[in-house]
Design an enzyme around this catalytic site. Structure first.
Site, PDB file in Angstrom:
ATOM      1  N   HIS A  60      -7.831 -13.381  -6.831  1.00  0.00           N
ATOM      2  CA  HIS A  60      -8.513 -12.223  -6.243  1.00  0.00           C
ATOM      3  C   HIS A  60      -9.889 -12.130  -6.885  1.00  0.00           C
ATOM      4  O   HIS A  60     -10.037 -12.415  -8.075  1.00  0.00           O
ATOM      5  CB  HIS A  60      -7.701 -10.951  -6.499  1.00  0.00           C
ATOM      6  CG  HIS A  60      -8.115  -9.799  -5.654  1.00  0.00           C
ATOM      7  ND1 HIS A  60      -9.290  -9.110  -5.857  1.00  0.00           N
ATOM      8  CD2 HIS A  60      -7.527  -9.212  -4.592  1.00  0.00           C
ATOM      9  CE1 HIS A  60      -9.405  -8.148  -4.954  1.00  0.00           C
ATOM     10  NE2 HIS A  60      -8.353  -8.188  -4.168  1.00  0.00           N
ATOM     11  N   LYS A  66     -13.413  -4.779   6.363  1.00  0.00           N
ATOM     12  CA  LYS A  66     -14.112  -3.645   5.738  1.00  0.00           C
ATOM     13  C   LYS A  66     -15.094  -4.074   4.648  1.00  0.00           C
ATOM     14  O   LYS A  66     -15.864  -3.245   4.147  1.00  0.00           O
ATOM     15  CB  LYS A  66     -13.101  -2.667   5.159  1.00  0.00           C
ATOM     16  CG  LYS A  66     -12.405  -3.170   3.897  1.00  0.00           C
ATOM     17  CD  LYS A  66     -11.328  -2.190   3.431  1.00  0.00           C
ATOM     18  CE  LYS A  66     -10.777  -2.575   2.070  1.00  0.00           C
ATOM     19  NZ  LYS A  66      -9.604  -1.804   1.691  1.00  0.00           N
ATOM     20  N   ASP A 121      -1.457  -5.372  -5.515  1.00  0.00           N
ATOM     21  CA  ASP A 121      -2.878  -5.081  -5.328  1.00  0.00           C
ATOM     22  C   ASP A 121      -3.643  -5.430  -6.596  1.00  0.00           C
ATOM     23  O   ASP A 121      -3.053  -5.555  -7.676  1.00  0.00           O
ATOM     24  CB  ASP A 121      -3.104  -3.614  -4.916  1.00  0.00           C
ATOM     25  CG  ASP A 121      -4.040  -3.567  -3.708  1.00  0.00           C
ATOM     26  OD1 ASP A 121      -3.821  -2.747  -2.814  1.00  0.00           O
ATOM     27  OD2 ASP A 121      -4.968  -4.392  -3.667  1.00  0.00           O
ATOM     28  N   GLU A 122      -4.969  -5.543  -6.452  1.00  0.00           N
ATOM     29  CA  GLU A 122      -5.750  -6.086  -7.584  1.00  0.00           C
ATOM     30  C   GLU A 122      -5.724  -5.188  -8.818  1.00  0.00           C
ATOM     31  O   GLU A 122      -6.008  -5.651  -9.917  1.00  0.00           O
ATOM     32  CB  GLU A 122      -7.215  -6.333  -7.162  1.00  0.00           C
ATOM     33  CG  GLU A 122      -8.049  -5.122  -6.870  1.00  0.00           C
ATOM     34  CD  GLU A 122      -7.769  -4.519  -5.521  1.00  0.00           C
ATOM     35  OE1 GLU A 122      -7.058  -5.170  -4.713  1.00  0.00           O
ATOM     36  OE2 GLU A 122      -8.239  -3.398  -5.289  1.00  0.00           O
ATOM     37  N   LYS A 140       1.565  -9.818  -2.141  1.00  0.00           N
ATOM     38  CA  LYS A 140       0.909  -9.764  -3.439  1.00  0.00           C
ATOM     39  C   LYS A 140       0.839  -8.329  -3.928  1.00  0.00           C
ATOM     40  O   LYS A 140       0.822  -7.378  -3.135  1.00  0.00           O
ATOM     41  CB  LYS A 140      -0.498 -10.367  -3.353  1.00  0.00           C
ATOM     42  CG  LYS A 140      -1.409  -9.634  -2.395  1.00  0.00           C
ATOM     43  CD  LYS A 140      -2.791 -10.235  -2.295  1.00  0.00           C
ATOM     44  CE  LYS A 140      -3.641  -9.818  -3.443  1.00  0.00           C
ATOM     45  NZ  LYS A 140      -4.006  -8.381  -3.465  1.00  0.00           N
ATOM     46  N   LYS A 192       0.862  -1.191   0.000  1.00  0.00           N
ATOM     47  CA  LYS A 192       0.000   0.000   0.000  1.00  0.00           C
ATOM     48  C   LYS A 192       0.899   1.241   0.000  1.00  0.00           C
ATOM     49  O   LYS A 192       1.977   1.230   0.601  1.00  0.00           O
ATOM     50  CB  LYS A 192      -0.905   0.012   1.255  1.00  0.00           C
ATOM     51  CG  LYS A 192      -1.858  -1.174   1.356  1.00  0.00           C
ATOM     52  CD  LYS A 192      -2.988  -1.118   0.346  1.00  0.00           C
ATOM     53  CE  LYS A 192      -3.838  -2.373   0.433  1.00  0.00           C
ATOM     54  NZ  LYS A 192      -4.942  -2.396  -0.528  1.00  0.00           N
TER      55      LYS A 192
HETATM   56  C1  CAP Z   1      -7.230  -5.118   1.210  1.00  0.00           C
HETATM   57  C2  CAP Z   1      -7.306  -5.135  -0.294  1.00  0.00           C
HETATM   58  C3  CAP Z   1      -8.060  -6.326  -0.828  1.00  0.00           C
HETATM   59  C4  CAP Z   1      -9.495  -6.395  -0.462  1.00  0.00           C
HETATM   60  C5  CAP Z   1     -10.087  -7.612  -1.134  1.00  0.00           C
HETATM   61  C6  CAP Z   1      -7.934  -3.871  -0.864  1.00  0.00           C
HETATM   62  O1  CAP Z   1      -6.506  -3.995   1.630  1.00  0.00           O
HETATM   63  O2  CAP Z   1      -6.012  -5.212  -0.840  1.00  0.00           O
HETATM   64  O3  CAP Z   1      -7.982  -6.255  -2.239  1.00  0.00           O
HETATM   65  O4  CAP Z   1      -9.696  -6.477   0.856  1.00  0.00           O
HETATM   66  O5  CAP Z   1     -11.328  -7.833  -0.575  1.00  0.00           O
HETATM   67  O6  CAP Z   1      -7.480  -3.492  -1.948  1.00  0.00           O
HETATM   68  O7  CAP Z   1      -8.862  -3.371  -0.247  1.00  0.00           O
HETATM   69  P1  CAP Z   1      -6.636  -3.555   3.173  1.00  0.00           P
HETATM   70  P2  CAP Z   1     -11.889  -9.326  -0.565  1.00  0.00           P
HETATM   71  O8  CAP Z   1      -6.023  -4.680   3.999  1.00  0.00           O
HETATM   72  O9  CAP Z   1      -5.831  -2.276   3.268  1.00  0.00           O
HETATM   73  O10 CAP Z   1      -8.067  -3.379   3.458  1.00  0.00           O
HETATM   74  O11 CAP Z   1     -10.789 -10.150   0.012  1.00  0.00           O
HETATM   75  O12 CAP Z   1     -13.112  -9.216   0.278  1.00  0.00           O
HETATM   76  O13 CAP Z   1     -12.169  -9.676  -1.974  1.00  0.00           O
HETATM   77 MG    MG Z   2      -6.529  -4.986  -2.863  1.00  0.00          MG
END
Ligand code: CAP
Ligand code: MG
Length: 409
Positions: A266, A306, A178-179, A176, A150
Site C-alpha cells: 500500500h 476518488k 485497511d492501511e 486486505k 469498511k
Molecule cells: C479505498 C482505500 C484505499 C485507497 C488507496 C481507502 O477505499 O481503502 O486505501 O483507495 O488509494 O482507504 O481509501 P474505498 P491508492 O474503495 O472505499 O475508496 O490505491 O490510490 O493508494
Molecule cells: Mg484504505
C-alpha cells in the site's frame, strides 16, 4: 561558478551510468543553467563553492553530468560509482535528497530514473510476482477482485471474519486490512489473523478455491517480522505493508527475509510528494524502486476513482510493472479508491486484465448488503470480459442493477 561546470551537453552517458530526469523550475532571478547545475552538483560531488580538498577535474569526473536540457526538463547522468550496491536509501539521499531544498530552485520534481543493468542486477525483485498470484488463485484471463473491510477502523476480528466469508463466498478472491489498521484495542492483530485464516480455510474446504487475506503488518521492523512469521505459521500466504510509512530500509530488509509469501504494498502517504507535478517525486519513480526491492502487488491508481492520478501516468506505471525488466518478476498493479461495479468496464478497457481491482465502499455500501456487493462486482467483471454492456447485463443481474442505480457508471 562551480554549478555550471556540471553541465556538459556533449556528454554521452555510458551503459553503466544511472540517468535521472528532473523537471526544474529555477527560483526568481536564477538562470535555468545555474539551477540545473546546482541540482547536478548537490546530488553528486559538489557544493556551493569551489574546494581545495580535491582537484576540480577529479571532482567533476566523478560528478553528475547534465547532458540534456529541454525546456524545464533536464537529464542528468550519474557514474554508478556514486551509489552503494543495493542501498536504495543512499540512492535517494543522493538524487532525491538535499536538492529539493536548494534556494536556486523554486520547484523540482524527480520524474524518472533510468537504471543501468549493473545497478538493477544487485536487486532480487519480487519473490512472488504477478504470475505466482494468478497461479495460486487460479484466475487466468480476467482481473482479480478484492476488497478492503469498511469502516476502515472499528470492526472486531469476529465481525471482520464474518464479513469476509460473505464476500469470499460470492466471488471476491482477495481481502486486505485497511492501511491504518494494525493492532488496535478493538481489533488485535493475532486474533484477527487467526479468525480470518479460518475463513480462508473454510472457503477452500467448501469451494475448493484459494482466496487471499492480506493482514497489514505495518509496524516497527522487528514487530513486522514477528507478525509475518505468525501469519506464515498459521498458514497465511500474504502480508500487506504500507511501504512509505515503514520506510525503504524496513521494506527492503523485510523482502530480503524471503518469507515466500505474497507482499501487497500500500502506498499510503505517497501523495504528500507525488501529486504536485512541479515538486516532489513521481509515482513512476516509486514504482521502479518498489519493483527493484520486490513485491507482488502495488497500488498505482484508478483514473476514475476518488484519488488523484492521471490516465497517462497510471497507464505508464502499470505498463512498467508488467514489463520485462532485467529479468525481475512482474508486479500486479492494484486499482483502488472510490471504485464501484459501474467503473469496471472503462477501468479494464484502459488498464487491461492484469490488475487487482479493490473495492471498499463500492462493495460494503451496496444497498442489498455485502453478498450482493460482491455479486455485483463479479457481474461487472463478467460482463466486461464477455464484452456485454452493463446496461444489458443489468437486465438479468439485479445486484449489478442496484449498484449502478446507486453509483452510476
Ligand atoms: C479505498 C482505500 C484505499 C485507497 C488507496 C481507502 O477505499 O481503502 O486505501 O483507495 O488509494 O482507504 O481509501 P474505498 P491508492 O474503495 O472505499 O475508496 O490505491 O490510490 O493508494
Ligand atoms: Mg484504505
Amino acid at each position: 561558478m562551480i554549478y555550471q561546470k556540471y553541465i556538459n551537453l556533449k556528454y554521452k552517458p555510458t551503459k553503466n551510468d544511472l540517468v535521472c530526469v528532473f523537471k526544474i523550475t529555477p527560483a526568481k532571478g536564477v538562470s535555468k543553467k545555474r539551477a540545473i547545475g546546482a541540482v547536478a552538483a548537490e546530488s553528486s560531488t559538489g557544493t556551493w563553492t569551489s574546494l581545495l580538498t580535491m582537484p576540480e577535474k577529479r571532482m567533476l569526473k566523478l560528478g553528475a553530468k547534465v547532458f540534456e536540457i529541454k525546456g524545464n526538463y533536464a537529464k542528468i547522468a550519474y557514474p554508478i560509482e556514486l551509489f552503494e550496491v543495493g542501498n536504495i536509501s543512499q540512492l535517494l539521499s543522493s538524487i532525491a535528497g538535499n536538492i529539493f531544498g536548494m534556494k536556486e530552485i523554486q520547484s523540482l520534481r524527480l520524474e524518472d530514473i533510468i537504471f543501468p543493468k549493473k545497478y538493477v542486477s544487485k536487486f532480487k525483485g519480487p519473490e512472488l510476482g504477478l504470475k505466482d498470484l494468478r497461479k495460486y488463485t487460479g484466475i487466468k484471463n480476467k482481473p482479480l477482485t478484492g476488497s478492503i473491510f469498511k469502516p476502515k477502523l472499528g470492526l472486531t476480528p469476529k465481525e471482520q471474519a464474518k464479513n469476509a466469508y460473505k464476500i469470499y463466498s460470492n466471488g471476491i478472491v482477495f481481502t486486505k486490512d485497511d492501511e491504518n489498521l494494525s493492532s488496535m484495542q478493538f481489533n488485535k492483530f493475532k486474533e484477527r489473523v487467526l479468525k480470518m485464516l479460518e475463513i480462508v480455510d473454510k472457503i477452500k474446504d467448501e469451494y475448493g478455491r484459494n482466496v487471499i487475506y492480506a493482514p497489514n503488518i505495518t509496524a516497527p521492523y522487528q514487530t513486522m517480522i514477528k507478525r509475518a512469521q505468525f501469519v506464515k505459521d498459521h498458514g497465511g500466504k500474504c502480508v500487506m505493508i504500507d511501504f512509505l510509512t515503514v520506510g525503504w530500509s524496513a521494506f527492503k530488509e523485510f523482502r530480503n527475509q524471503n518469507f515466500k509469501m505474497f507482499i501487497h504494498l500500500h502506498r499510503a502517504s505517497h501523495a504528500s510528494f507525488t501529486r504536485n507535478k512541479d515538486h516532489g517525486i513521481s509515482m513512476l519513480v516509486l514504482s521502479k524502486l518498489v519493483r527493484l526491492i520486490g513485491c507482488t502487488t502495488l497500488h498505482t491508481g484508478t483514473i476514475f476513482g476518488k484519488m488523484e492520478g492521471s490516465k497517462q501516468e497510471i497507464i505508464e506505471i502499470d505498463k512498467f510493472l508488467r514489463s520485462k525488466w532485467f529479468g525481475l518478476k512482474q508486479v500486479m498493479p492494484v486499482a483502488s479508491g472510490g471504485l464501484h461495479p459501474g467503473l469496471v468496464p472503462k477501468l479494464v478497457n484502459i488498464l487491461g486484465n492484469d490488475l487487482l481491482i479493490n473495492f471498499g465502499g463500492g462493495l460494503w455500501g451496496h444497498p442489498m448488503g455485502a453478498e450482493a456487493g460482491a455479486k455485483a462486482i463479479s457481474q461487472a467483471v463478467n460482463a466486461t470480459i464477455k464484452n456485454i454492456s452493463l446496461k444489458d447485463y443489468t437486465k438479468t443481474h439485479k445486484e449489478l442493477r442496484v449498484a449502478i442505480d446507486k453509483w452510476g457508471n
